[in-house]
Motif scaffolding. Structure first.
Motif, PDB file in Angstrom:
ATOM      1  N   PHE A  35      17.958  -3.651 -12.462  1.00  0.00           N
ATOM      2  CA  PHE A  35      16.920  -2.513 -12.286  1.00  0.00           C
ATOM      3  C   PHE A  35      16.349  -2.493 -10.827  1.00  0.00           C
ATOM      4  N   PRO A  36      16.491  -1.419 -10.323  1.00  0.00           N
ATOM      5  CA  PRO A  36      15.886  -1.365  -8.979  1.00  0.00           C
ATOM      6  C   PRO A  36      14.410  -1.186  -9.048  1.00  0.00           C
ATOM      7  N   ILE A  37      13.760  -2.146  -8.210  1.00  0.00           N
ATOM      8  CA  ILE A  37      12.272  -1.962  -8.008  1.00  0.00           C
ATOM      9  C   ILE A  37      11.918  -1.950  -6.241  1.00  0.00           C
ATOM     10  N   ILE A  38      10.807  -1.490  -6.321  1.00  0.00           N
ATOM     11  CA  ILE A  38      10.662  -1.080  -4.948  1.00  0.00           C
ATOM     12  C   ILE A  38      10.328  -2.544  -3.988  1.00  0.00           C
ATOM     13  N   GLY A  39      10.317  -3.721  -4.593  1.00  0.00           N
ATOM     14  CA  GLY A  39      10.107  -4.969  -3.802  1.00  0.00           C
ATOM     15  C   GLY A  39       8.773  -5.189  -3.060  1.00  0.00           C
ATOM     16  N   PRO A  40       8.376  -6.654  -2.486  1.00  0.00           N
ATOM     17  CA  PRO A  40       7.235  -6.647  -2.058  1.00  0.00           C
ATOM     18  C   PRO A  40       6.887  -6.033  -0.685  1.00  0.00           C
ATOM     19  N   GLU A  41       7.916  -5.592  -0.081  1.00  0.00           N
ATOM     20  CA  GLU A  41       7.558  -5.050   1.330  1.00  0.00           C
ATOM     21  C   GLU A  41       6.897  -3.705   1.173  1.00  0.00           C
ATOM     22  N   ALA A  42       7.784  -2.719   0.439  1.00  0.00           N
ATOM     23  CA  ALA A  42       6.978  -1.362  -0.054  1.00  0.00           C
ATOM     24  C   ALA A  42       5.875  -1.601  -1.068  1.00  0.00           C
ATOM     25  N   GLY A  43       5.820  -2.648  -1.742  1.00  0.00           N
ATOM     26  CA  GLY A  43       4.691  -2.929  -2.411  1.00  0.00           C
ATOM     27  C   GLY A  43       3.488  -3.064  -1.819  1.00  0.00           C
ATOM     28  N   ALA A  44       3.656  -3.871  -0.673  1.00  0.00           N
ATOM     29  CA  ALA A  44       2.453  -4.084  -0.051  1.00  0.00           C
ATOM     30  C   ALA A  44       1.974  -2.697   0.757  1.00  0.00           C
ATOM     31  N   VAL A  45       2.862  -1.943   0.942  1.00  0.00           N
ATOM     32  CA  VAL A  45       2.221  -0.405   1.390  1.00  0.00           C
ATOM     33  C   VAL A  45       1.396   0.129   0.369  1.00  0.00           C
ATOM     34  N   LEU A  46       1.991   0.274  -0.942  1.00  0.00           N
ATOM     35  CA  LEU A  46       1.259   0.593  -1.986  1.00  0.00           C
ATOM     36  C   LEU A  46      -0.174   0.080  -2.088  1.00  0.00           C
ATOM     37  N   ARG A  47      -0.045  -1.381  -2.153  1.00  0.00           N
ATOM     38  CA  ARG A  47      -1.444  -1.934  -2.033  1.00  0.00           C
ATOM     39  C   ARG A  47      -2.321  -1.542  -0.944  1.00  0.00           C
ATOM     40  N   LEU A  48      -1.931  -1.468   0.055  1.00  0.00           N
ATOM     41  CA  LEU A  48      -2.669  -0.994   1.437  1.00  0.00           C
ATOM     42  C   LEU A  48      -3.070   0.370   1.156  1.00  0.00           C
ATOM     43  N   LEU A  49      -2.376   1.248   0.597  1.00  0.00           N
ATOM     44  CA  LEU A  49      -2.739   2.573   0.330  1.00  0.00           C
ATOM     45  C   LEU A  49      -3.752   2.989  -0.598  1.00  0.00           C
ATOM     46  N   ALA A  50      -3.562   2.213  -1.522  1.00  0.00           N
ATOM     47  CA  ALA A  50      -4.725   2.163  -2.634  1.00  0.00           C
ATOM     48  C   ALA A  50      -5.906   1.764  -2.093  1.00  0.00           C
ATOM     49  N   ARG A  51      -6.037   0.810  -1.215  1.00  0.00           N
ATOM     50  CA  ARG A  51      -7.189   0.103  -0.663  1.00  0.00           C
ATOM     51  C   ARG A  51      -7.893   1.176   0.135  1.00  0.00           C
ATOM     52  N   LEU A  52      -6.918   1.593   1.161  1.00  0.00           N
ATOM     53  CA  LEU A  52      -7.469   2.689   2.126  1.00  0.00           C
ATOM     54  C   LEU A  52      -7.965   4.009   1.551  1.00  0.00           C
ATOM     55  N   ALA A  53      -7.458   4.312   0.440  1.00  0.00           N
ATOM     56  CA  ALA A  53      -7.883   5.680  -0.392  1.00  0.00           C
ATOM     57  C   ALA A  53      -8.960   5.341  -1.383  1.00  0.00           C
ATOM     58  N   ASP A  54      -9.257   4.280  -1.362  1.00  0.00           N
ATOM     59  CA  ASP A  54     -10.333   3.788  -2.592  1.00  0.00           C
ATOM     60  C   ASP A  54     -10.053   4.505  -3.583  1.00  0.00           C
ATOM     61  N   ALA A  55      -8.747   4.130  -4.012  1.00  0.00           N
ATOM     62  CA  ALA A  55      -8.187   4.858  -5.323  1.00  0.00           C
ATOM     63  C   ALA A  55      -8.814   4.211  -6.690  1.00  0.00           C
ATOM     64  N   GLU A  56      -8.872   5.338  -7.270  1.00  0.00           N
ATOM     65  CA  GLU A  56      -9.436   5.114  -8.801  1.00  0.00           C
ATOM     66  C   GLU A  56      -8.316   5.451 -10.009  1.00  0.00           C
ATOM     67  N   ARG A  57      -7.639   6.760  -9.614  1.00  0.00           N
ATOM     68  CA  ARG A  57      -6.528   7.133 -10.524  1.00  0.00           C
ATOM     69  C   ARG A  57      -5.349   7.416  -9.855  1.00  0.00           C
ATOM     70  N   VAL A  58      -4.319   6.742 -10.429  1.00  0.00           N
ATOM     71  CA  VAL A  58      -2.903   6.733  -9.804  1.00  0.00           C
ATOM     72  C   VAL A  58      -2.083   7.538 -10.842  1.00  0.00           C
ATOM     73  N   PHE A  59      -1.148   8.172 -10.384  1.00  0.00           N
ATOM     74  CA  PHE A  59      -0.051   8.671 -11.483  1.00  0.00           C
ATOM     75  C   PHE A  59       1.267   8.429 -10.893  1.00  0.00           C
ATOM     76  N   GLU A  60       2.285   8.103 -11.520  1.00  0.00           N
ATOM     77  CA  GLU A  60       3.788   7.542 -11.119  1.00  0.00           C
ATOM     78  C   GLU A  60       4.665   8.466 -11.845  1.00  0.00           C
ATOM     79  N   PHE A  61       5.459   8.999 -11.200  1.00  0.00           N
ATOM     80  CA  PHE A  61       6.646   9.750 -11.661  1.00  0.00           C
ATOM     81  C   PHE A  61       7.865   8.674 -11.581  1.00  0.00           C
ATOM     82  N   GLY A  62       8.074   8.167 -12.687  1.00  0.00           N
ATOM     83  CA  GLY A  62       9.252   7.008 -13.001  1.00  0.00           C
ATOM     84  C   GLY A  62       8.609   5.759 -12.663  1.00  0.00           C
ATOM     85  N   SER A  63       8.440   4.753 -13.564  1.00  0.00           N
ATOM     86  CA  SER A  63       7.635   3.637 -13.567  1.00  0.00           C
ATOM     87  C   SER A  63       8.616   2.447 -14.130  1.00  0.00           C
TER      88      SER A  63
END
Length: 221
Positions: A35-63
């Motif tokens: 099963f394809p997953i984004i992996g830790p390299e791209a995952g780290a970008v998601l983590r960073l973007l959530a931090r920078l955007a001060d994210a509270e609510r997230v929506f995923e198309f395909g999880s």
């Protein structure tokens, strides 16, 4: 086609964050299920973007079973709406969330993500698009009105995965036409998505060659 030289990919992998316990178990399951997953390299970008955007609510198309959602949670997101067409994958995601104590922060919706988004009001702070490539543009257009200014949209598989990257390069760099949908729906879908977000004044977009390539768009108006 490798987008990055081997030594660069090795460097990115070596410097990516370590998996948490649940992420390591998810990665092992992904290998088992192929099963394809984004992996830790791209995952780290998601983590960073959530931090920078001060994210509270997230929506995923395909999880799938929620691997990408765990990266948003690591970045401080309060809640993630996960969508998955495959009921078995969604149920496995619920089991992971129950076992590792974050069930109150994720919601797994089984069915078509394009129908699910209609049941949710905004605003969202971050969005991941990682489902049917032919539906990427529709997903973007459906969620943009619910994305707050300063929020981010991330689209996966823009340089690899089920796409013909050479055709995408020829289209972007040389103006070559995209393949028709009946010949290669995935490549056409990704190409159209990149065209749309690059030409939309509502967002600023950059392509990052991590994982299988992600397009990151920030809403500016």
């Amino acid at each position: 086609m490798d987008v990055l030289p081997e030594h660069t990919r090795r460097f990115l992998a070596a410097t990516a964050p370590e998996h948490t316990a649940v992420q390591a178990e998810m990665a092992a399951l992904a290998d088992e299920w192929r099963f394809p997953i984004i992996g830790p390299e791209a995952g780290a970008v998601l983590r960073l973007l959530a931090r920078l955007a001060d994210a509270e609510r997230v929506f995923e198309f395909g999880s799938g079973f929620g691997y990408s959602a765990t990266w948003f949670l690591r970045g401080g997101a309060d809640t993630v709406v996960c969508t998955e067409f495959d009921a078995e994958e969604a149920e496995r995601g619920r089991e992971f969330a129950d076992e590792y104590g974050y069930a109150d922060r994720v919601t797994f919706e089984v069915g078509d993500a394009m129908e699910t988004i209609d049941r949710y009001d905004g605003p969202f702070d971050a969005v991941l698009i990682d489902h049917r490539k032919a539906s990427y543009v529709d997903a973007y257009r459906s969620v943009l009105p619910t994305l707050r200014t300063g929020g981010v949209v991330v689209a996966d598989n823009v340089t690899a995965g089920p796409v013909d990257f050479e055709r995408l390069v020829a289209h972007a760099a040389d103006g070559e036409p995209l393949p028709s949908a009946d010949v290669d729906a995935a490549t056409r879908g990704i190409g159209e998505y990149v065209d749309v977000v690059r030409s939309d004044d509502a967002v600023e977009t950059v392509i990052l060659p991590v994982g299988e390539g992600i397009a990151v768009s920030t809403k500016v108006v």
